[in-house]
Design a protein around this motif. Structure first.
Motif, PDB file in Angstrom:
ATOM      1  N   TYR A 177      -7.318  -5.233   3.693  1.00 13.41           N
ATOM      2  CA  TYR A 177      -6.156  -4.787   4.098  1.00 13.41           C
ATOM      3  C   TYR A 177      -5.533  -5.808   5.131  1.00 13.41           C
ATOM      4  O   TYR A 177      -6.226  -6.376   5.892  1.00 13.41           O
ATOM      5  CB  TYR A 177      -6.111  -3.628   4.798  1.00 13.41           C
ATOM      6  CG  TYR A 177      -6.034  -2.438   3.687  1.00 13.41           C
ATOM      7  CD1 TYR A 177      -4.601  -1.786   3.418  1.00 13.41           C
ATOM      8  CD2 TYR A 177      -6.980  -1.756   3.466  1.00 13.41           C
ATOM      9  CE1 TYR A 177      -4.686  -0.729   2.717  1.00 13.41           C
ATOM     10  CE2 TYR A 177      -6.924  -0.700   2.467  1.00 13.41           C
ATOM     11  CZ  TYR A 177      -5.720   0.029   2.068  1.00 13.41           C
ATOM     12  OH  TYR A 177      -5.702   1.018   1.218  1.00 13.41           O
TER      13      TYR A 177
ATOM     14  N   LEU B   1      -2.540  -4.265   0.186  1.00 12.18           N
ATOM     15  CA  LEU B   1      -3.762  -4.300  -0.143  1.00 12.18           C
ATOM     16  C   LEU B   1      -4.028  -6.005  -0.618  1.00 12.18           C
ATOM     17  O   LEU B   1      -3.122  -6.415  -1.628  1.00 12.18           O
ATOM     18  CB  LEU B   1      -4.009  -3.540  -1.481  1.00 12.18           C
ATOM     19  CG  LEU B   1      -4.376  -2.109  -0.912  1.00 12.18           C
ATOM     20  CD1 LEU B   1      -4.208  -1.211  -1.907  1.00 12.18           C
ATOM     21  CD2 LEU B   1      -5.788  -1.945  -0.234  1.00 12.18           C
TER      22      LEU B   1
ATOM     23  N   CYS C  69       1.864  -2.909   5.633  1.00 14.99           N
ATOM     24  CA  CYS C  69       0.353  -2.985   5.114  1.00 14.99           C
ATOM     25  C   CYS C  69       0.322  -3.392   3.713  1.00 14.99           C
ATOM     26  O   CYS C  69       1.037  -2.873   2.820  1.00 14.99           O
ATOM     27  CB  CYS C  69      -0.172  -1.727   5.337  1.00 14.99           C
ATOM     28  SG  CYS C  69       0.234  -0.783   7.178  1.00 14.99           S
TER      29      CYS C  69
ATOM     30  N   VAL D 298      -3.438   2.365   8.729  1.00 20.00           N
ATOM     31  CA  VAL D 298      -2.137   2.132   7.907  1.00 20.00           C
ATOM     32  C   VAL D 298      -1.146   2.615   8.454  1.00 20.00           C
ATOM     33  O   VAL D 298      -0.025   2.134   8.194  1.00 20.00           O
ATOM     34  CB  VAL D 298      -2.576   2.214   6.390  1.00 20.00           C
ATOM     35  CG1 VAL D 298      -1.372   2.387   5.574  1.00 20.00           C
ATOM     36  CG2 VAL D 298      -3.575   1.219   5.844  1.00 20.00           C
TER      37      VAL D 298
ATOM     38  N   THR E  20       0.873  -1.147   0.124  1.00 20.72           N
ATOM     39  CA  THR E  20      -0.114   0.004  -0.027  1.00 20.72           C
ATOM     40  C   THR E  20       0.959   1.311  -0.159  1.00 20.72           C
ATOM     41  O   THR E  20       2.005   1.354   0.349  1.00 20.72           O
ATOM     42  CB  THR E  20      -0.892   0.042   1.111  1.00 20.72           C
ATOM     43  OG1 THR E  20      -0.192   0.038   2.419  1.00 20.72           O
ATOM     44  CG2 THR E  20      -1.805  -1.095   1.291  1.00 20.72           C
TER      45      THR E  20
END
Length: 204
Positions: free
Chosen positions: A96, A84, A82, A76, A32
Motif C-alpha cells: 500500500y 494499492l 491510499c 487506510v 483503494t
C-alpha cells in the motif's frame, strides 16, 4: 563516550541518500476502497506521526492476510490518498502507498513522542552506527506490542527506516525510543549528519 555504538564504516566520508524508486518489476497502481469498521490504534498513530507533512509517502509491504487487514482497518481510513500496488499480472498485492492524513494522532505514547519524527530529513549522511544493545538499559512497552508485531511482519526482509531529529550525543542512549527499539530489533542503526541523528534503521 559512545561505547554503545559501533561504527559501520570507519572510512566512510558521507553520502547523499538516494530516493527509492523501486525495482524493475512491472507494477500497477490503483485506488483503494475504504473499508468499514475503522479502528484508531497506536499503529494508526505511528503512521500519522510519520506524516506530519502532506508531501510524505509511506510504502507498506503486505506480508499476509493479517497485515493486509490491519492496513485496511487501522491505517487506510485515516489517510486521504491510499493506493494499492499490484504486480502487472494482478496475481498479488505488493504494498500500500499512503499519504495525506485526515486526522491527528489520538493517543499519547512517550516512546513514540521521544522519536521526534521528521518529514523533511537531511539527505546527507556522514556516519552510520550500530547500537550495541548489550550496553543499553532496555525498556518494555506492552502497548506497542501490536505495532512491533506489525512492523516485524511487514518489514522483515528489507528493514524499516524512519526519519528523526535527535541530538547526537552520548546521552542519546537514555532516549526512550533508543532504549525500546534496541530491545525489539535484531539490529538498530543510527545515521547521522554530524550534529544529529537523522535516521533510525530497524532490522527485525
Amino acid at each position: 563516550m559512545f561505547d554503545w555504538l559501533k561504527n559501520v564504516n570507519e572510512n566512510n566520508e558521507g553520502y547523499l541518500v538516494e530516493e527509492n524508486n523501486g525495482g524493475q518489476e512491472e507494477l500497477t497502481i490503483e485506488k483503494t476502497i475504504i473499508v468499514e469498521n475503522a479502528q484508531h490504534t497506536l499503529i494508526t498513530d505511528f503512521f500519522l506521526h510519520l506524516h506530519k507533512s502532506n508531501t510524505s509517502i509511506s510504502h507498506i509491504p503486505i506480508a499476509d492476510k493479517t497485515t493486509k487487514d490491519i492496513i485496511e482497518k487501522q491505517i487506510v481510513p485515516f489517510f486521504s490518498e491510499c493506493k494499492l500496488v499490484r504486480r502487472e499480472d494482478n496475481s498479488s498485492i505488493v504494498e500500500y502507498m499512503i499519504s495525506k492524513p485526515i486526522v491527528a494522532p489520538k493517543y499519547e505514547n512517550k516512546v513514540l513522542e521521544s522519536l521526534n519524527l521528521q518529514t523533511s530529513p537531511s539527505l546527507f549522511i556522514s556516519k552510520e552506527f550500530i547500537v550495541d544493545s548489550s550496553k543499553i538499559e532496555k525498556i518494555n512497552d506492552l502497548s506497542l506490542k501490536g505495532l512491533i508485531e506489525f512492523l516485524r511482519k511487514c518489514y522483515q526482509k528489507e528493514g524499516f527506516t524512519i526519519a528523526v531529529l535527535l541530538r547526537f550525543e552520548d546521552s542519546l542512549k537514555e532516549n526512550l525510543a533508543v532504549r525500546f527499539f534496541s530491545g525489539v530489533c535484531n539490529e538498530l542503526r543510527l545515521a547521522t549528519n554530524r550534529q544529529n541523528v537523522i535516521y533510525l534503521d530497524m532490522y527485525f
